[in-house]
Design a protein around this motif. Structure first.
Motif, short mmCIF file in Angstrom:
data_model
loop_
_atom_site.label_atom_id
_atom_site.label_comp_id
_atom_site.label_asym_id
_atom_site.label_seq_id
_atom_site.Cartn_x
_atom_site.Cartn_y
_atom_site.Cartn_z
N SER A 111 -44.82 -48.39 -42.59
CA SER A 111 -44.22 -47.99 -41.32
C SER A 111 -45.20 -47.34 -40.38
O SER A 111 -44.86 -47.05 -39.24
CB SER A 111 -43.10 -47.00 -41.60
N ASP A 112 -46.42 -47.05 -40.83
CA ASP A 112 -47.35 -46.32 -39.98
C ASP A 112 -48.11 -47.23 -39.04
O ASP A 112 -49.29 -47.06 -38.81
CB ASP A 112 -48.33 -45.54 -40.85
N ASP B 129 -42.01 -45.51 -37.36
CA ASP B 129 -42.09 -44.07 -37.55
C ASP B 129 -41.28 -43.62 -38.75
O ASP B 129 -40.43 -42.75 -38.68
CB ASP B 129 -41.60 -43.33 -36.30
N LEU B 130 -41.56 -44.20 -39.93
CA LEU B 130 -40.84 -43.82 -41.13
C LEU B 130 -41.04 -42.34 -41.40
O LEU B 130 -42.02 -41.75 -40.95
CB LEU B 130 -41.32 -44.65 -42.33
N PRO B 131 -40.11 -41.71 -42.13
CA PRO B 131 -40.16 -40.26 -42.26
C PRO B 131 -41.55 -39.74 -42.58
O PRO B 131 -42.21 -40.17 -43.49
CB PRO B 131 -39.20 -40.00 -43.42
N HIS C 259 -36.23 -48.16 -34.57
CA HIS C 259 -37.35 -49.07 -34.35
C HIS C 259 -38.26 -49.16 -35.57
O HIS C 259 -39.29 -49.82 -35.51
CB HIS C 259 -38.16 -48.61 -33.13
N THR C 260 -37.89 -48.50 -36.65
CA THR C 260 -38.65 -48.59 -37.90
C THR C 260 -38.04 -49.62 -38.83
O THR C 260 -38.72 -50.51 -39.33
CB THR C 260 -38.70 -47.21 -38.59
N ALA D 272 -39.09 -57.96 -42.66
CA ALA D 272 -37.72 -57.48 -42.83
C ALA D 272 -37.48 -56.20 -42.06
O ALA D 272 -36.42 -56.01 -41.45
CB ALA D 272 -37.44 -57.28 -44.32
N MET D 273 -38.45 -55.30 -42.07
CA MET D 273 -38.28 -54.04 -41.35
C MET D 273 -38.15 -54.25 -39.85
O MET D 273 -37.37 -53.57 -39.18
CB MET D 273 -39.47 -53.12 -41.64
N LYS D 274 -38.89 -55.20 -39.31
CA LYS D 274 -38.88 -55.41 -37.86
C LYS D 274 -37.80 -56.37 -37.37
O LYS D 274 -37.40 -56.30 -36.22
CB LYS D 274 -40.25 -55.93 -37.41
N GLN D 275 -37.35 -57.29 -38.25
CA GLN D 275 -36.42 -58.33 -37.78
C GLN D 275 -35.17 -58.45 -38.64
O GLN D 275 -34.23 -59.13 -38.25
CB GLN D 275 -37.13 -59.69 -37.77
N GLY D 276 -35.13 -57.82 -39.80
CA GLY D 276 -34.08 -58.08 -40.75
C GLY D 276 -34.54 -59.08 -41.79
O GLY D 276 -35.55 -59.77 -41.60
N ALA D 277 -33.83 -59.15 -42.89
CA ALA D 277 -34.21 -60.06 -43.95
C ALA D 277 -34.00 -61.51 -43.53
O ALA D 277 -33.10 -61.81 -42.74
CB ALA D 277 -33.40 -59.77 -45.22
#
Length: 439
Positions: free
Chosen positions: A137-138, A143-145, A347-348, A319-324
């Motif tokens: 996410s970086d 911006d993951l936790p 947005h993550t 997957a994170m940006k568009q879905g699986a």
């Protein structure tokens, strides 16, 4: 946004293979080629060690990454330098290889190079012995936790305990912390397993979700497994590894083992063991609930992803940006009742993932009935809640969409990282849902 077409995905898969086999320089070249530039000359690197080893007592943890290095990616020149391999070579100016990036690709390349450990603030390359693939996410816009706050823990109520433990099993070892409320005197109580997000730990996650305060109020045990830096340097649960999506293997087996160990040491109410998590922890909660329906009676997911939504780094990023992908989202996932929270400005992890988590659940229950309600938190956020029931009225699932919320635990406390106090109280609503399931 850079379009993830099949050719690009294939080349990013190749970059992952290059990283595993030949090290970060070779992977860097593959990534640059995938994104439209000319690959820089790569030095021969030794084979990399296992990216997901089981922690061992003899292994020394690597020092934490500087949050300023992992959370703030600066735009740098397109040149990549290889460090000299000998003192003699160090006296010579490093070779410079100019890379011409395709439009819109450079920010992603910089982020990937930084996460491979191949980019310093002065634009030179420094190759670590173990590149960091875990901080998916970086990258720019993710911006993951992170940026965990260092705070003095709140005092416990008289008689309550927040104790450290260790689980050792055939598939690995993990630390954990267990909250035992003051009103526990040996009577059976529900048990909730809480899985933190990337860069978080049990103390941070407990403070942010305020789950211990609710455990004190409602009477339940809460255990927080801790991801280790040996398994993932950013402390992400490895939801995107194929091994960690199988029963009896990897981290799902460890999490199930922790629940069983606590149940053997304390009185746990029958059929009232639950698992919940945030982000990477939410994705792993889905996996644990899918693989161990005999242990977990229900699942809570905040800002997570569906089961088997990724098998490696490139597919995880997609997957994170568009879905699986549709074929993965159609897989029948968790069979236990599930409650899902997701911000529609996340947005993550794209909000589509929350929809897909619920779709996997409904895939098994064609006759489910749905009801949609809208509400708001006083002086806070609006939300839409969709509830799903079996034909006989028993609960099947709930999907909460928090309007205007990003990648943060809804209704959480600022004492923990990545929380949104203006949203509905996800912790309290999860416990309410679990109680309904048990009734």
């Amino acid at each position: 946004m850079l379009k993830m077409n099949q050719a690009l995905l294939n080349q990013l898969h190749d970059a992952t293979r290059q990283l595993m086999a030949n090290g970060p320089v070779a992977a860097t070249a593959a990534i640059q080629q995938a994104l439209g530039g000319q690959p820089a000359p790569a030095q021969q690197q030794p084979a990399m060690r296992d990216l997901n080893p089981a922690p061992a007592a003899s292994r020394t943890s690597r020092p934490p990454a500087n949050p300023a290095d992992t959370l703030h990616i600066h735009t740098l020149a397109g040149d990549v330098h290889d460090e000299p391999e000998s003192p003699a070579a160090a006296t010579q100016a490093p070779q410079r290889a100019s890379v011409h990036m395709a439009p819109g690709a450079k920010a992603l390349v910089d982020g990937l190079l930084a996460k491979l450990g191949a980019l310093q603030s002065d634009g030179t390359a420094a190759m670590p012995d173990l590149p960091d693939l875990s901080g998916l996410s970086d990258l720019p816009g993710l911006d993951l936790p992170g940026q965990r706050k260092v705070r003095t823990p709140a005092p416990l109520p008289p008689g309550a305990q927040f104790v450290a433990g260790v689980y050792r099993g055939a598939t690995g070892t993990r630390d954990y912390k267990l909250y035992v409320p003051a009103n526990y005197h040996g009577q059976p109580m529900p048990l909730l397993v809480m899985l933190h997000g990337c860069t978080q730990d049990p103390d941070d996650f407990a403070a942010g979700t305020r789950m211990n305060a609710l455990a004190e109020e409602q009477g339940l045990l809460v255990v927080y497994p801790a991801q280790s830096r040996q398994a993932n340097q950013q402390r992400c649960w490895n939801w995107f590894n194929a091994l960690d999506q199988q029963r009896g293997q990897g981290e799902p087996a460890i999490i199930a083992g922790i629940a069983q160990q606590v149940a053997a040491q304390y009185a746990v109410a029958p059929r009232q063991v639950y698992v919940a998590g945030m982000s990477a922890g939410g994705a792993m909660a889905v996996i644990a609930g899918t693989l161990y329906p005999d242990i977990f009676a229900a699942v809570g997911v905040h800002s997570g992803l569906p089961y088997a939504s990724a098998r490696d780094l490139p597919s995880a990023l997609q997957a994170m940006k568009q879905g699986a992908p549709a074929k993965d989202a159609a897989i029948a996932g968790n069979s236990r009742p599930i409650i899902v929270f997701h911000g529609d400005r996340d947005h993550t992890v794209h909000p589509r993932n929350g929809e897909q988590v619920m779709s996997q659940q409904l895939h098994r229950h064609a006759g489910a009935r749905a009801q949609r309600d809208q509400g708001s938190v006083p002086q806070g956020r609006n939300f839409t809640r969709t509830t799903h029931h079996h034909p006989d009225g028993t609960p099947l699932g709930e999907h909460w969409v928090i309007h205007g919320a990003g990648h943060a635990w809804s209704g959480g406390s600022t004492d923990g990282s990545y929380t949104d106090a203006s949203g509905p109280d996800a912790s309290r609503e999860m416990l309410r849902f679990f109680h309904t399931v048990a009734a």
